[in-house]
Every structure is written in C-alpha cells, then in structure tokens.
Design a protein around this motif. Structure first.
Motif, PDB file in Angstrom:
ATOM      1  N   ILE A 254      30.290  43.494  43.849  1.00 16.20           N
ATOM      2  CA  ILE A 254      30.094  43.792  42.430  1.00 16.20           C
ATOM      3  C   ILE A 254      29.869  45.285  42.244  1.00 16.20           C
ATOM      4  O   ILE A 254      29.086  45.885  42.989  1.00 16.20           O
ATOM      5  CB  ILE A 254      28.911  42.978  41.883  1.00 16.20           C
ATOM      6  N   GLU A 255      30.558  45.858  41.285  1.00 15.28           N
ATOM      7  CA  GLU A 255      30.357  47.262  40.926  1.00 15.28           C
ATOM      8  C   GLU A 255      29.896  47.299  39.476  1.00 15.28           C
ATOM      9  O   GLU A 255      30.696  47.385  38.549  1.00 15.28           O
ATOM     10  CB  GLU A 255      31.639  48.055  41.139  1.00 15.28           C
ATOM     11  N   ASN A 256      28.585  47.204  39.311  1.00 16.77           N
ATOM     12  CA  ASN A 256      27.973  47.143  37.988  1.00 16.77           C
ATOM     13  C   ASN A 256      27.595  48.556  37.545  1.00 16.77           C
ATOM     14  O   ASN A 256      26.844  49.249  38.240  1.00 16.77           O
ATOM     15  CB  ASN A 256      26.732  46.248  38.056  1.00 16.77           C
ATOM     16  N   PRO A 257      28.070  49.010  36.381  1.00 18.19           N
ATOM     17  CA  PRO A 257      27.768  50.375  35.938  1.00 18.19           C
ATOM     18  C   PRO A 257      26.283  50.578  35.610  1.00 18.19           C
ATOM     19  O   PRO A 257      25.823  51.712  35.548  1.00 18.19           O
ATOM     20  CB  PRO A 257      28.635  50.547  34.689  1.00 18.19           C
ATOM     21  N   TYR A 258      25.523  49.507  35.450  1.00 14.77           N
ATOM     22  CA  TYR A 258      24.108  49.616  35.082  1.00 14.77           C
ATOM     23  C   TYR A 258      23.166  49.459  36.277  1.00 14.77           C
ATOM     24  O   TYR A 258      22.108  50.062  36.326  1.00 14.77           O
ATOM     25  CB  TYR A 258      23.757  48.568  34.027  1.00 14.77           C
TER      26      TYR A 258
ATOM     27  N   SER B 124      26.356  49.191  42.854  1.00 10.87           N
ATOM     28  CA  SER B 124      27.344  48.388  43.579  1.00 10.87           C
ATOM     29  C   SER B 124      26.692  47.707  44.768  1.00 10.87           C
ATOM     30  O   SER B 124      25.853  48.302  45.443  1.00 10.87           O
ATOM     31  CB  SER B 124      28.470  49.287  44.067  1.00 10.87           C
TER      32      SER B 124
ATOM     33  N   ARG C  52      27.276  40.679  47.040  1.00 11.07           N
ATOM     34  CA  ARG C  52      26.440  39.576  46.569  1.00 11.07           C
ATOM     35  C   ARG C  52      26.248  38.596  47.718  1.00 11.07           C
ATOM     36  O   ARG C  52      27.216  38.085  48.275  1.00 11.07           O
ATOM     37  CB  ARG C  52      27.129  38.883  45.394  1.00 11.07           C
TER      38      ARG C  52
ATOM     39  N   GLU D  62      38.411  33.526  36.620  1.00  8.10           N
ATOM     40  CA  GLU D  62      37.066  34.084  36.555  1.00  8.10           C
ATOM     41  C   GLU D  62      36.281  33.717  37.804  1.00  8.10           C
ATOM     42  O   GLU D  62      36.570  32.726  38.475  1.00  8.10           O
ATOM     43  CB  GLU D  62      36.344  33.566  35.316  1.00  8.10           C
TER      44      GLU D  62
ATOM     45  N   ASP E 276      30.078  38.865  36.484  1.00  7.56           N
ATOM     46  CA  ASP E 276      30.776  40.014  35.907  1.00  7.56           C
ATOM     47  C   ASP E 276      30.886  41.135  36.934  1.00  7.56           C
ATOM     48  O   ASP E 276      30.153  41.164  37.923  1.00  7.56           O
ATOM     49  CB  ASP E 276      30.014  40.538  34.694  1.00  7.56           C
ATOM     50  N   TYR E 277      31.783  42.070  36.677  1.00  8.80           N
ATOM     51  CA  TYR E 277      31.946  43.301  37.448  1.00  8.80           C
ATOM     52  C   TYR E 277      32.388  43.077  38.892  1.00  8.80           C
ATOM     53  O   TYR E 277      32.137  43.909  39.752  1.00  8.80           O
ATOM     54  CB  TYR E 277      30.663  44.146  37.418  1.00  8.80           C
ATOM     55  N   VAL E 278      33.041  41.954  39.173  1.00  8.47           N
ATOM     56  CA  VAL E 278      33.568  41.713  40.515  1.00  8.47           C
ATOM     57  C   VAL E 278      34.814  42.586  40.690  1.00  8.47           C
ATOM     58  O   VAL E 278      35.723  42.557  39.866  1.00  8.47           O
ATOM     59  CB  VAL E 278      33.923  40.225  40.723  1.00  8.47           C
ATOM     60  N   THR E 279      34.829  43.377  41.762  1.00 11.19           N
ATOM     61  CA  THR E 279      35.971  44.248  42.030  1.00 11.19           C
ATOM     62  C   THR E 279      36.682  43.921  43.331  1.00 11.19           C
ATOM     63  O   THR E 279      37.851  44.242  43.510  1.00 11.19           O
ATOM     64  CB  THR E 279      35.546  45.736  42.074  1.00 11.19           C
TER      65      THR E 279
END
Length: 67
Positions: free
Chosen positions: A22-26, A29, A32, A46, A57-60
């Motif tokens: 996950i690469e979460n902007p908040y 990264s 998980r 999804e 969310d934010y799975v890259t």
C-alpha cells in the motif's frame, strides 16, 4: 526477497489470496501483513481483506500468498 507485481502491469486472478503493498499519501507506504483477496465482479476489480472483507485503498503492488 519478495517479487512485487505492479497492478498496472498485471492483476491477480479473481478470488486469489495475495499479499499487497500500500502506498498511502497520508500514512506512508508499507507491506500489509494480513492476506488480501482480489475480487473482479466489475473491471478493473478491487482489493479486500481476505478475512474481514474490508475494502483496501491505495494498493499499488501485489504478490502471491505463501498458502
């Protein structure tokens, strides 16, 4: 070493248990630790937690699960 696959290059199969990155902007990264599953009822599909059935969310990136 884990070989991560970019979701832009390849998506997992429907209902395949995987690990996700996950690469979460908040929150940053990270890999998980819990297993995820990819559901493709609609395009492009999804990612969900495989046990809790929570949308992820934010799975890259992803890689096959060990089991």
């Amino acid at each position: 070493m884990i070989e991560w696959l970019d979701i832009k290059d390849k998506l997992p199969k429907h209902m395949q248990k995987i690990k996700v990155y996950i690469e979460n902007p908040y929150f940053g990264s990270f890999e998980r630790p819990e297993k995820a599953v990819f559901l493709r009822f609609e395009n492009p599909g999804e990612f969900y937690d495989s046990e809790e059935q929570i949308h992820l969310d934010y799975v890259t990136k992803w890689c096959p699960s060990d089991d």
